[in-house]
Each structure stands twice: as C-alpha cells, then as structure tokens.
Write a protein that holds these residues in place. Structure first.
Motif, mmCIF file in Angstrom:
data_model
loop_
_atom_site.group_PDB
_atom_site.id
_atom_site.type_symbol
_atom_site.label_atom_id
_atom_site.label_comp_id
_atom_site.label_asym_id
_atom_site.label_seq_id
_atom_site.Cartn_x
_atom_site.Cartn_y
_atom_site.Cartn_z
ATOM 1 N N TYR A 143 0.738 -1.217 0.036
ATOM 2 C CA TYR A 143 0.054 -0.148 -0.192
ATOM 3 C C TYR A 143 0.760 1.255 0.041
ATOM 4 O O TYR A 143 1.639 1.455 0.770
ATOM 5 N N PHE A 144 0.630 2.053 -1.177
ATOM 6 C CA PHE A 144 1.388 3.372 -1.102
ATOM 7 C C PHE A 144 0.849 4.775 -0.485
ATOM 8 O O PHE A 144 -0.415 4.625 -1.181
ATOM 9 N N ILE A 145 1.008 5.057 0.579
ATOM 10 C CA ILE A 145 0.737 6.359 1.130
ATOM 11 C C ILE A 145 1.673 7.366 1.264
ATOM 12 O O ILE A 145 2.600 7.147 1.666
ATOM 13 N N ARG A 146 1.093 8.502 0.965
ATOM 14 C CA ARG A 146 1.974 9.811 0.895
ATOM 15 C C ARG A 146 1.039 11.078 1.210
ATOM 16 O O ARG A 146 -0.017 11.121 0.681
ATOM 17 N N ALA A 147 1.536 11.624 2.196
ATOM 18 C CA ALA A 147 0.901 13.123 2.718
ATOM 19 C C ALA A 147 1.086 14.039 1.922
ATOM 20 O O ALA A 147 2.424 14.272 1.537
ATOM 21 N N ASP A 148 0.402 14.863 1.131
ATOM 22 C CA ASP A 148 0.723 15.991 0.133
ATOM 23 C C ASP A 148 -0.042 17.137 0.685
ATOM 24 O O ASP A 148 -1.234 17.453 0.776
ATOM 25 N N PHE A 149 0.805 18.387 1.042
ATOM 26 C CA PHE A 149 0.141 19.497 1.712
ATOM 27 C C PHE A 149 0.322 20.868 0.723
ATOM 28 O O PHE A 149 -0.011 21.794 0.999
ATOM 29 N N THR A 150 0.641 20.345 -0.421
ATOM 30 C CA THR A 150 0.942 21.620 -1.421
ATOM 31 C C THR A 150 -0.360 21.810 -2.235
ATOM 32 O O THR A 150 -1.308 21.157 -1.839
ATOM 33 N N GLU A 151 -0.643 23.222 -2.172
ATOM 34 C CA GLU A 151 -1.538 23.870 -2.567
ATOM 35 C C GLU A 151 -2.175 23.292 -3.960
ATOM 36 O O GLU A 151 -3.672 22.913 -3.936
ATOM 37 N N ASP A 152 -1.663 22.932 -5.004
ATOM 38 C CA ASP A 152 -2.108 22.341 -6.251
ATOM 39 C C ASP A 152 -1.809 20.592 -6.282
ATOM 40 O O ASP A 152 -2.049 20.294 -7.063
ATOM 41 N N LYS A 153 -1.554 20.279 -4.983
ATOM 42 C CA LYS A 153 -1.441 18.586 -4.838
ATOM 43 C C LYS A 153 -0.604 18.024 -6.018
ATOM 44 O O LYS A 153 -0.858 17.194 -6.595
ATOM 45 N N ARG A 154 0.696 18.749 -6.058
ATOM 46 C CA ARG A 154 1.331 18.315 -7.056
ATOM 47 C C ARG A 154 1.929 16.789 -6.898
ATOM 48 O O ARG A 154 2.627 16.322 -7.911
ATOM 49 N N TYR A 155 1.926 16.497 -5.559
ATOM 50 C CA TYR A 155 2.527 15.108 -5.234
ATOM 51 C C TYR A 155 1.581 14.129 -4.885
ATOM 52 O O TYR A 155 1.865 12.955 -4.568
ATOM 53 N N THR A 156 0.421 14.235 -5.435
ATOM 54 C CA THR A 156 -0.674 13.378 -5.492
ATOM 55 C C THR A 156 -1.065 13.052 -6.813
ATOM 56 O O THR A 156 -1.672 13.938 -7.562
ATOM 57 N N LEU A 157 -1.336 11.764 -7.240
ATOM 58 C CA LEU A 157 -1.832 11.603 -8.411
ATOM 59 C C LEU A 157 -3.092 11.848 -8.645
ATOM 60 O O LEU A 157 -4.106 11.680 -7.815
ATOM 61 N N ASP A 158 -3.396 12.375 -9.845
ATOM 62 C CA ASP A 158 -4.712 13.112 -10.232
ATOM 63 C C ASP A 158 -5.764 11.787 -10.659
ATOM 64 O O ASP A 158 -5.378 10.649 -10.879
ATOM 65 N N ARG A 159 -6.893 11.938 -10.083
ATOM 66 C CA ARG A 159 -7.824 10.813 -10.505
ATOM 67 C C ARG A 159 -7.826 10.214 -11.987
ATOM 68 O O ARG A 159 -8.364 9.252 -12.153
ATOM 69 N N SER A 160 -7.840 11.230 -12.845
ATOM 70 C CA SER A 160 -7.599 10.718 -14.246
ATOM 71 C C SER A 160 -6.637 9.764 -14.467
ATOM 72 O O SER A 160 -6.519 8.964 -15.181
ATOM 73 N N THR A 161 -5.342 10.052 -13.967
ATOM 74 C CA THR A 161 -4.056 9.327 -14.018
ATOM 75 C C THR A 161 -4.256 7.968 -13.423
ATOM 76 O O THR A 161 -3.953 6.882 -14.037
ATOM 77 N N LYS A 162 -5.014 7.808 -12.167
ATOM 78 C CA LYS A 162 -5.328 6.531 -11.573
ATOM 79 C C LYS A 162 -6.241 5.928 -12.603
ATOM 80 O O LYS A 162 -5.915 4.695 -12.720
ATOM 81 N N ARG A 163 -7.260 6.584 -13.017
ATOM 82 C CA ARG A 163 -8.175 5.795 -13.845
ATOM 83 C C ARG A 163 -7.323 5.195 -15.157
ATOM 84 O O ARG A 163 -7.566 3.846 -15.676
ATOM 85 N N ILE A 164 -6.466 5.909 -15.950
ATOM 86 C CA ILE A 164 -5.738 5.592 -16.933
ATOM 87 C C ILE A 164 -4.726 4.391 -16.622
ATOM 88 O O ILE A 164 -4.594 3.404 -17.305
ATOM 89 N N LEU A 165 -4.128 4.503 -15.265
ATOM 90 C CA LEU A 165 -3.142 3.416 -15.107
ATOM 91 C C LEU A 165 -3.976 2.031 -14.732
ATOM 92 O O LEU A 165 -3.666 1.104 -14.888
ATOM 93 N N ARG A 166 -5.200 2.305 -14.122
ATOM 94 C CA ARG A 166 -6.010 1.017 -13.719
ATOM 95 C C ARG A 166 -6.487 0.468 -14.975
ATOM 96 O O ARG A 166 -6.686 -0.958 -15.121
ATOM 97 N N GLU A 167 -6.707 1.028 -16.122
ATOM 98 C CA GLU A 167 -6.979 0.376 -17.415
ATOM 99 C C GLU A 167 -5.812 -0.288 -18.063
ATOM 100 O O GLU A 167 -6.060 -0.619 -19.251
#
Length: 504
Positions: free
Chosen positions: A28-52
């Motif tokens: 399980y990969f877990i990381r806290a991201d406190f940046t305003e633009d969430k630059r260190y958190t994968l976007d939901r579009s990216t996660k959907r692409i990777l799941r496919e």
C-alpha cells in the motif's frame, strides 16, 4: 537478568514492527501531500488511466549523473512519480535508468531513441562551465513508443506522462465530426486544439449534406461558421440531437474587421436555430474593462509600439462549478457575444463562464476607435454569460447535449505569418467540453492541474478613488487623533498639578 530480557523483547518488538511496516508499505502506497496544487498526489484521471493498463509498459530514463542540485531534484521527483505509477498500474510498468555519459554504446542508444544531449551550465570551484547532459525518457508499449526528449526542471511531468500512456494504450479512438462547408476555419488553423483532442479522439472533417450517418460520431464540432447554413443541414442536426447526439458550437455572431475599423453582425441561420432551442446569442460585442491588449504604433519624432487595453478582448476568470470549467483560471476571447436562455424548464440550462463586474455590450454595427476613452457608462452590463450548456430531450426521447460559446475564434491559431498562440485555458475548455459531451472523463481534471495564474481582480473607479484617499488621509487622521489624545492627557495632568495640596 530481568533488564536484559526486557531490552531483548523491546528490540525484538521494534524490529518486528519495522519489518511489518515495510511489508505493508510495499503493498500500500501512502503519502501526505500538503501542497496547494496537490502536485505530489496522482490525479484521479491518472489513476483511472493506470487502472486500465493491460499491457506491460517499459519506461527508460536517459539521465546523466552529477547533475546540479535543482536539476537532480526534478529527476528525483520524476523517479518517485514513476514509483507511484508502477503501484497504481498493478506493477504493469517497468522502468530502468541509463546514464548515457557512461560509455559510447549507451550514448548511441540514447541518440537512436531520439534523445539528444543539451548544454547545461554547471558551476564548479567558482568557475562556470558548460556540460553536455542527457535528460530524456522513452515510453514503450509493444512495438509503439513515445519519446520525451527533454525533462524540463521544475515542470510537473504527470500530465505529459499520463497523456503519452493514454495515447499508447488506447485501443480504438471515438470519432469526432468536424463540420465544414460554411466558412469554418480549417483544421490546420486549430493546431493547438486538434493536438489536444487527438490524444483521445479521431477528428474527421464532415459535410452535413454528404455525410451518410451522423450518429456514428460521439460529438460534432461546429466552429465559427461564416456562411449560410441551409434548413436541410440544420434539419440533420435536429435529427442528430433527437437520437441523443452532442454538439459543441462556437458561434461568430459578430465580426470585428479591424483593418476596416468596423464591427458587423453575422447571420448564418445558426443563431435562429439556437434560439428555437432556447439559446439566444445577441448580435452585440461584449466589452470588458478586464481585457487583453493590442499593439499600436505611436507616431512622433520616433515611431514605437505601445500596448493599449482593448475591451473587445474580454478576459474571463469567473466560471461556474462544472466539470468543463474545473481548474480553469483565465480565458481570453475576441469579439464575443453574450448568451441568454429564453427556453423553458424542460431542458437543463447551465451558464459556464461570465464577464467581470465591469463589462458591457455594444450592438452591431459599430465603428472601432483604438484611442477611445472608456467611461463607466460603457460598462453597464456585468456578469454576461459567454458560454453555456443545454441538456435534455431535443426532439426525441434520448438525452442530448449542446455546449455553446459566444465566440467563434476563441480557439483559432491561424496559419502562416498570421498564426497566434492561444491561451492554454481556451484549449483546456474545448478539450474538457468534448470529454463532457462524449461522456468521457478523459483528462479533464489533469489538464488544469498545477495551473498557477493569479490574475488581479478589477476594481471600480469609485473603489480605486476610495482606497487612494484612505491611504493618503488615514495616516494624517491617526497622527491628529494621537496628538489630540496626548494634548488631552497633558491638559489633565497640568490641571491636576494646579489643584491645592498637590504633591509630586
């Protein structure tokens, strides 16, 4: 003995806990991201692409060693990003790191992949020298590959990576029909928009009279028609909507002819067709104090260019809460017209973008005067709608969709020497709109991730006047008040001393 046993169990417990946490973190990969633009958190579009992803993806990173700290930090961020990509793709992504500067064979391998060295200034021992470094990447899926020749330091790579992976792994692209035959701009003059749309869709020019089956297209695009559209062709659009189709329309209701110094009304028949649907586009020019500039040459002893605000180029920074406008910050339009809904509640109307609080409209025809002095009475229509959607059954039982923009040129680059770059959010808008019309989440949320434009808010002249005089008068008033307080305190002290029996 008891203390030794206690220490042994403590060490054993801590060691076991560390091993357990490492085992969990590998799954399980877990990381806290406190940046305003969430630059260190994968976007939901990216996660959907990777799941496919269903085929192995090989990513080869060609990066030189001994890089400057700022460049090395970007490379480290990229490696961490690739680790996350691997986690969310269920280990479908393999990546390797190659230093082409190590030997001639590896250098030739990088060159064959399309990655060339770039000069980079490096400071060593108080001396500045230029070093040839490799900063590129190749993504391969089966026999198909894409290359990123240069990884620019400080730039988020998530959108680029996800776009290329999507392009390489997508099986069949849905078809989008681009309507022609009425003076619409050619696809070559829409290169920015077409480049963005071609990642997910296959864009095909069509003619409404000769196309046998419109229903095979996910969405139709009708951009800036200038010629008359016949009732037969509009009837085909009606039939398409009755079967649940989706249409994106950028209408050129007015046309600014700057070389002639006039602005005229445009009538193609499309405006009346839209009005029957409940979408009324006025034959007026939007003017906005929050606007773009034009370059004029001032004549005098010397001729020099000068940037002048031109209210006919409204800057749009107010958007409704909608998936099309998610993350958008600034669009720039030219010779746009306001949109009003005149239909009933059987269809769902949603405004998307608005002018500023200091905007207005001028009914065509008009004459242009670059040196015009704009006054408050020119901006009496705030919050004009420049884009909107309409949903519901339109002539049939199926749900149809229309997305309308009151500017037919907002995404047109032009060709040759007249080519101009288009504002990034203009392209994001059309791409997000096509995703929404096609019932595909696509790359909507990812396109605008990390945008950092922060335009200044426009203020009315009266507010500017008030702030100016507050800044001027407030310090004086505070000094006077402070002086009066000190004067009163000294007066009371003096009166107290003058009373009989006062002893200091």
């Amino acid at each position: 003995m008891k203390n030794k046993t206690s220490i042994f169990y403590s060490v054993f417990f801590v060691g076991g806990l560390i091993i357990l946490l490492n085992a969990i973190s590998s799954v399980y990969f877990i990381r806290a991201d406190f940046t305003e633009d969430k630059r260190y958190t994968l976007d939901r579009s990216t996660k959907r692409i990777l799941r496919e992803v269903d085929k192995p993806i090989i990513i080869t990173l060609y990066v030189s060693s001994d890089l400057p700290p700022d460049v090395n930090r970007s490379v480290l961020d990229l490696k961490n990003l690739l680790t996350e990509y691997n986690q969310y793709s269920n280990k479908k992504i393999d990546f390797e790191y190659i230093n082409p500067n190590k030997n001639k064979e590896l250098e030739q391998q990088a060159l064959d992949a399309g990655i060339n060295p770039v000069p980079l200034e490096v400071r060593e021992k108080d001396q500045l020298k230029v070093q040839r470094v490799f900063l590129g990447m190749m993504i391969q899926v089966g026999d198909r590959s894409e290359v990123i020749p240069l990884i620019k330091p400080g730039i988020s790579m998530e959108y680029t990576l996800s776009t290329l992976i999507k392009r390489l792994t997508i099986r069949v692209k849905p078809e989008i029909g681009y309507i022609t035959g009425h003076g619409e701009p050619g696809l070559a003059s829409l290169d920015q928009a077409m480049k963005e749309l071609s990642v997910l869709y296959d864009i095909k020019p069509i003619h409404l009279l000769s196309e046998p089956d419109l229903n095979k297209y996910k969405t139709l695009l009708l951009i800036g028609p200038m010629g008359t559209i016949s009732s037969t062709q509009l009837g085909r659009l009606d039939d398409y909507l009755a079967h649940g189709g989706s249409i994106f329309i950028a209408i050129e209701r007015v046309n600014g002819l700057l070389n002639d110094g006039i602005g005229v009304e445009v009538n193609t028949g499309l405006e009346k067709w839209l009005e029957k649907k409940g979408l009324y586009v006025e034959n007026s020019f939007i003017v906005d104090k929050k606007c773009g500039t034009v370059t004029v040459h001032q004549q005098g002893f010397f001729s020099y260019p000068q940037q002048i605000n031109f209210p006919f180029l409204p800057v749009i920074s107010r958007f409704a809460n909608h998936s099309i406008t998610e993350g958008l910050e600034t669009m720039i339009l030219q010779f746009a017209s306001p949109i009003t809904y005149v239909g009933d509640s059987t269809l769902r109307y949603q405004p998307l973008g608005f002018t500023s609080k200091i905007s207005g409209k001028l009914r065509a025809p008009i004459s242009f005067n670059i040196g015009r002095v704009w006054r408050a009475q020119d901006f009496l229509y705030p919050d004009l709608t420049i884009a909107a959607t309409l949903e519901g059954p339109m002539g049939g039982d199926k749900e149809a969709k229309i997305c309308l923009v009151g500017d037919g040129n907002f995404m047109v680059n032009g060709t040759g020497s007249s080519r101009i770059p288009i504002q990034k959010d203009n392209i994001n808008f059309i791409a997000n709109a096509v995703d929404w019309l096609s019932d595909d989440s696509g790359l909507m949320s990812l396109r605008t991730k990390g945008v950092s434009s922060r335009p200044l808010n426009e203020m009315t002249d009266s507010k500017v006047f008030l702030i100016k005089y507050i800044n001027f008068l407030l310090p004086l008033i505070l000094m006077i008040v402070y002086g009066l307080i000190r004067f009163e305190r000294r007066r009371r002290r003096r009166n107290k001393r003058m009373k009989p029996g006062f002893i200091k």
